[in-house]
Design a protein around this motif. Structure first.
Motif, mmCIF file in Angstrom:
data_model
loop_
_atom_site.group_PDB
_atom_site.id
_atom_site.type_symbol
_atom_site.label_atom_id
_atom_site.label_comp_id
_atom_site.label_asym_id
_atom_site.label_seq_id
_atom_site.Cartn_x
_atom_site.Cartn_y
_atom_site.Cartn_z
ATOM 1 N N GLY A 111 -8.680 17.077 1.869
ATOM 2 C CA GLY A 111 -8.873 18.337 1.402
ATOM 3 C C GLY A 111 -8.929 19.609 0.676
ATOM 4 O O GLY A 111 -8.643 20.835 -0.084
ATOM 5 N N GLY B 283 1.072 -0.999 -0.686
ATOM 6 C CA GLY B 283 0.098 -0.282 -0.410
ATOM 7 C C GLY B 283 1.268 1.218 -0.105
ATOM 8 O O GLY B 283 1.772 1.511 1.062
ATOM 9 N N VAL C 98 -1.673 -6.688 -4.236
ATOM 10 C CA VAL C 98 -1.448 -8.291 -3.465
ATOM 11 C C VAL C 98 -2.515 -8.999 -2.556
ATOM 12 O O VAL C 98 -3.342 -8.715 -2.521
ATOM 13 C CB VAL C 98 -0.883 -7.509 -1.851
ATOM 14 N N GLU D 141 1.812 -1.022 -5.019
ATOM 15 C CA GLU D 141 0.280 -0.603 -4.843
ATOM 16 C C GLU D 141 -0.759 -1.040 -6.370
ATOM 17 O O GLU D 141 0.130 -1.264 -6.723
ATOM 18 C CB GLU D 141 0.729 0.771 -4.968
ATOM 19 N N GLY D 142 -2.035 -1.619 -5.722
ATOM 20 C CA GLY D 142 -2.626 -1.375 -6.374
ATOM 21 C C GLY D 142 -2.412 -1.102 -7.587
ATOM 22 O O GLY D 142 -3.673 -1.831 -8.745
ATOM 23 N N TYR E 130 -3.729 12.677 8.220
ATOM 24 C CA TYR E 130 -2.132 12.126 8.182
ATOM 25 C C TYR E 130 -1.322 12.369 9.049
ATOM 26 O O TYR E 130 -0.019 11.480 9.404
ATOM 27 C CB TYR E 130 -2.056 13.222 7.462
ATOM 28 N N ALA F 23 0.342 6.289 4.544
ATOM 29 C CA ALA F 23 0.975 5.417 5.761
ATOM 30 C C ALA F 23 2.435 4.232 5.201
ATOM 31 O O ALA F 23 3.227 4.793 5.677
ATOM 32 C CB ALA F 23 0.390 4.631 6.479
ATOM 33 N N SER G 243 -8.365 1.856 -1.745
ATOM 34 C CA SER G 243 -8.343 0.857 -0.147
ATOM 35 C C SER G 243 -9.812 0.480 0.359
ATOM 36 O O SER G 243 -10.538 1.310 0.302
ATOM 37 C CB SER G 243 -8.117 1.393 0.944
ATOM 38 N N GLU H 103 -4.660 3.463 8.566
ATOM 39 C CA GLU H 103 -5.661 4.077 8.888
ATOM 40 C C GLU H 103 -6.726 2.433 8.931
ATOM 41 O O GLU H 103 -6.766 1.960 9.350
ATOM 42 C CB GLU H 103 -6.786 4.194 7.325
ATOM 43 N N ASN I 278 -4.721 18.928 3.978
ATOM 44 C CA ASN I 278 -4.949 19.348 4.842
ATOM 45 C C ASN I 278 -3.552 18.287 5.329
ATOM 46 O O ASN I 278 -4.221 17.258 6.314
ATOM 47 C CB ASN I 278 -6.193 20.047 5.579
HETATM 48 C C1 LIG Z 1 -12.152 12.768 0.597
HETATM 49 C C2 LIG Z 1 -11.416 12.414 1.428
HETATM 50 C C3 LIG Z 1 -10.833 13.838 2.117
HETATM 51 C C4 LIG Z 1 -9.722 13.649 3.577
HETATM 52 N N1 LIG Z 1 -9.010 14.340 3.348
HETATM 53 C C5 LIG Z 1 -7.826 15.081 4.416
HETATM 54 C C6 LIG Z 1 -7.085 15.855 4.982
HETATM 55 O O1 LIG Z 1 -7.211 17.130 3.866
HETATM 56 N N2 LIG Z 1 -6.668 15.782 6.171
HETATM 57 C C7 LIG Z 1 -5.813 14.659 6.536
HETATM 58 O O2 LIG Z 1 -5.783 14.540 7.203
HETATM 59 N N3 LIG Z 1 -6.465 13.302 6.098
HETATM 60 C C8 LIG Z 1 -7.600 13.076 5.439
HETATM 61 N N4 LIG Z 1 -8.113 12.263 4.895
HETATM 62 C C9 LIG Z 1 -8.168 11.083 5.237
HETATM 63 C C10 LIG Z 1 -7.042 10.568 4.834
HETATM 64 O O3 LIG Z 1 -6.728 10.603 3.444
HETATM 65 C C11 LIG Z 1 -6.564 9.157 5.207
HETATM 66 O O4 LIG Z 1 -6.532 8.852 6.151
HETATM 67 C C12 LIG Z 1 -5.182 8.104 5.239
HETATM 68 O O5 LIG Z 1 -4.832 8.603 3.596
HETATM 69 C C13 LIG Z 1 -5.285 6.926 5.344
HETATM 70 O O6 LIG Z 1 -3.934 6.697 4.708
HETATM 71 P P1 LIG Z 1 -3.206 4.869 4.201
HETATM 72 O O7 LIG Z 1 -2.361 5.269 3.865
HETATM 73 O O8 LIG Z 1 -2.998 4.299 5.325
HETATM 74 O O9 LIG Z 1 -4.061 4.411 3.926
HETATM 75 P P2 LIG Z 1 -4.720 5.008 2.141
HETATM 76 O O10 LIG Z 1 -4.214 6.494 1.618
HETATM 77 O O11 LIG Z 1 -5.972 4.342 1.661
HETATM 78 O O12 LIG Z 1 -4.022 3.924 1.101
HETATM 79 C C14 LIG Z 1 -3.641 2.455 1.013
HETATM 80 C C15 LIG Z 1 -3.449 2.099 -0.137
HETATM 81 O O13 LIG Z 1 -3.215 1.149 -0.420
HETATM 82 C C16 LIG Z 1 -3.322 0.278 -1.100
HETATM 83 N N5 LIG Z 1 -4.203 -1.285 -1.048
HETATM 84 C C17 LIG Z 1 -4.926 -1.641 -0.879
HETATM 85 N N6 LIG Z 1 -5.050 -2.908 -0.405
HETATM 86 C C18 LIG Z 1 -3.747 -3.094 -1.735
HETATM 87 C C19 LIG Z 1 -3.498 -4.505 -1.756
HETATM 88 N N7 LIG Z 1 -3.908 -5.397 -1.589
HETATM 89 N N8 LIG Z 1 -2.542 -4.036 -2.457
HETATM 90 C C20 LIG Z 1 -1.640 -3.478 -2.742
HETATM 91 N N9 LIG Z 1 -1.896 -1.891 -1.995
HETATM 92 C C21 LIG Z 1 -3.511 -2.161 -2.216
HETATM 93 C C22 LIG Z 1 -4.426 1.824 -1.579
HETATM 94 O O14 LIG Z 1 -4.350 1.370 -3.003
HETATM 95 C C23 LIG Z 1 -4.474 2.912 -1.397
HETATM 96 O O15 LIG Z 1 -2.850 3.072 -2.072
HETATM 97 C C24 LIG Z 1 -9.378 12.070 3.816
HETATM 98 C C25 LIG Z 1 -9.781 11.115 3.059
HETATM 99 C C26 LIG Z 1 -10.672 11.367 2.190
HETATM 100 C C27 LIG Z 1 -11.654 10.329 1.803
#
Ligand SMILES: Cc1cc2nc3c(=O)[nH]c(=O)nc-3n(C[C@H](O)[C@H](O)[C@H](O)COP(=O)(O)OP(=O)(O)OC[C@H]3O[C@@H](n4cnc5c(N)ncnc54)[C@H](O)[C@@H]3O)c2cc1C
Length: 413
Positions: free
Chosen positions: A51, A15, A142, A38-39, A393, A19, A181, A380, A56
């Motif tokens: 944001g 992913g 994956v 990355e998928g 973030y 994070a 995700s 997340e 943000n």
């Molecule tokens: C509309 C919107 C606005 C937002 N605005 C804000 C903001 O302004 N400020 C803030 O702090 N937060 C914001 N958030 C929340 C924030 O974007 C998320 O909490 C944060 O991106 C989570 O990060 P992550 O890396 O844990 O997960 P994700 O960003 O969801 O990344 C997970 C990644 O894993 C990949 N993946 C999943 N399964 C697989 C698999 N089996 N094989 C390979 N890859 C895989 C996905 O394709 C994805 O790229 C917002 C969310 C949304 C939906």
């Protein structure tokens, strides 16, 4: 390695969201050979839409106590320790100086890239990860992770495989599945002996069947909101509120949403964020004014008309002539207004996912699994989310760094 054996590396991170990218940067900086899988066709799809396309990226200041901004079914002392590992000011410095992104402060305690472009944040994270030596494999979805020879065999949907000594799961939650995700990460975690806390959409707009209120669509104003269970206030906040054609949204509603969804709390608002005493003092100070004029002087006229009508009082009555019962009915509408919520907009639009992999199933100092040695988690997918305001973030970055650095350090342990 024989000609037919799969490529072998130190750490596979599943992913490339906020994070996973942060985990890759810190694992590679610590000297590990890292592949980020990355998928999707691109990294950080969610960053791009965050944001309102401006990202943000962090809050300006932390709020105290920690549960004022972050939510988990784990106790707050458990949460607290993570934020000590990388303090907010240090993360802000990292974004400014290591990622080279000038930041601009905005109202409501928010930091955005000065450019106003979320893409700048995504691109800078990808560039830094690659410069540190991370290999990013796109469209590498994956499908399975198996324990093998003290490490892991990671298989993609298209049949590709690789071997890794350590795996970090950074697959996000299940909100806005179009970004990649879609909750599959929980299935991978379960296969590796992890139970998950029931997930639910969080930071999600409400729907309402109250047509008088949905007719106010587009109207926005500050409110003070309270979540109340059996008459007891369990949370409160002050932020902006938005009427939509489907119901209610805006930071106040998104922050309050999980108390309704998860805890069945009643959500009460005080319009303009005034305290109950402020409204009493105001109404008493305008005794000669008509009720409708007095309320319209403080609130948008369309909202004022709905509230006065619902209080059952004639709008042309003078405030000074209100009976005790009239006064209380009006006061209830103005500062204890119970939102008529019929539902929510679900994972399709929720900004984050509540629930997920519980912190108790991990070593808290490293984010390594207690169930499967060599497996780490960040972001997340874990049972943690933050309020609106860059807190999500902050969590993705803090947990990503800890998991990445810990996994790399464990290679030489
Ligand atoms: C509309 C919107 C606005 C937002 N605005 C804000 C903001 O302004 N400020 C803030 O702090 N937060 C914001 N958030 C929340 C924030 O974007 C998320 O909490 C944060 O991106 C989570 O990060 P992550 O890396 O844990 O997960 P994700 O960003 O969801 O990344 C997970 C990644 O894993 C990949 N993946 C999943 N399964 C697989 C698999 N089996 N094989 C390979 N890859 C895989 C996905 O394709 C994805 O790229 C917002 C969310 C949304 C939906």
């Amino acid at each position: 390695m024989t000609a037919s054996s799969p490529p072998s590396l130190d750490i596979a991170i599943v992913g490339a969201g906020a994070a996973g990218l942060m985990a890759a940067i810190w694992a590679a900086r610590a000297g590990a050979k890292v592949a980020l899988l990355e998928g999707q066709e691109k990294a950080g799809s969610k960053i791009l839409i965050s944001g309102g396309g401006r990202c943000n990226v962090l809050p300006i200041e932390s709020r105290n106590p920690v549960e004022a901004s972050f939510h988990s079914s784990s106790p707050t002392h458990v949460l607290k320790r993570f934020f000590k590992t990388w303090r907010l000011e240090q993360i802000q410095d990292f974004v400014r100086w290591d990622l080279n992104i000038p930041l601009a402060e905005e109202d409501d305690n928010k930091l955005f890239p000065e450019s106003g472009k979320a893409r700048e944040v995504r691109d800078a994270l990808v560039q830094e990860a690659e410069q540190c030596g991370t290999t990013i494999l796109y469209q590498y979805r994956v499908a399975a992770i198996e324990e093998q020879d003290g490490g892991f065999l990671v298989s993609a949907e298209d049949g590709r495989t690789l071997q890794a000594k350590k795996v970090i799961l950074a697959t996000g939650g299940e909100s806005v599945p179009a970004t990649g995700s879609d909750g599959f990460g929980y299935r991978l975690a379960k296969k590796l002996r992890h139970k998950c806390v029931q997930t639910f959409p969080a930071l999600v707009p409400f729907t309402s069947a109250d047509e008088d209120l949905t007719a106010l669509s587009g109207l926005s104003l500050p409110v003070h909101w309270r979540a109340v269970i059996d008459g007891k206030e369990v949370a409160q906040g002050e932020r902006s509120f938005l009427f939509t054609h489907k119901g209610f949204s805006g930071p106040a509603v998104l922050d309050a949403s999980h108390y309704f969804l998860r805890d069945q709390a009643q959500i009460l608002v005080s319009w303009q964020g005034y305290s109950p005493q402020d409204w009493v003092d105001y109404l008493q100070s305008v005794a000669r004014r008509s009720v409708i004029k007095a309320v319209t002087d403080q609130l948008p006229s369309r909202l004022a008309a709905v509230l006065v009508e619902r209080s059952g009082i004639r709008g042309d009555m003078r405030c000074g002539n209100l009976t005790k019962g009239n006064f209380e009915a009006l006061h209830r509408q103005l500062c204890h207004f119970s939102l008529p919520i019929s539902g929510h907009r679900g994972f399709a639009v929720a900004e984050v996912t509540g629930g997920g992999v519980p912190l108790e199933s991990l070593q808290l100092s490293t984010l390594e699994s207690r169930k499967t040695a060599g497996l780490y988690f960040c972001g997340e997918i874990l049972d943690v989310f933050g309020d609106i305001g860059g807190f999500n973030y902050q969590w993705a970055f803090v947990s990503g760094r800890l998991a990445g650095e810990s996994a790399a350090k464990s290679l030489s342990a």
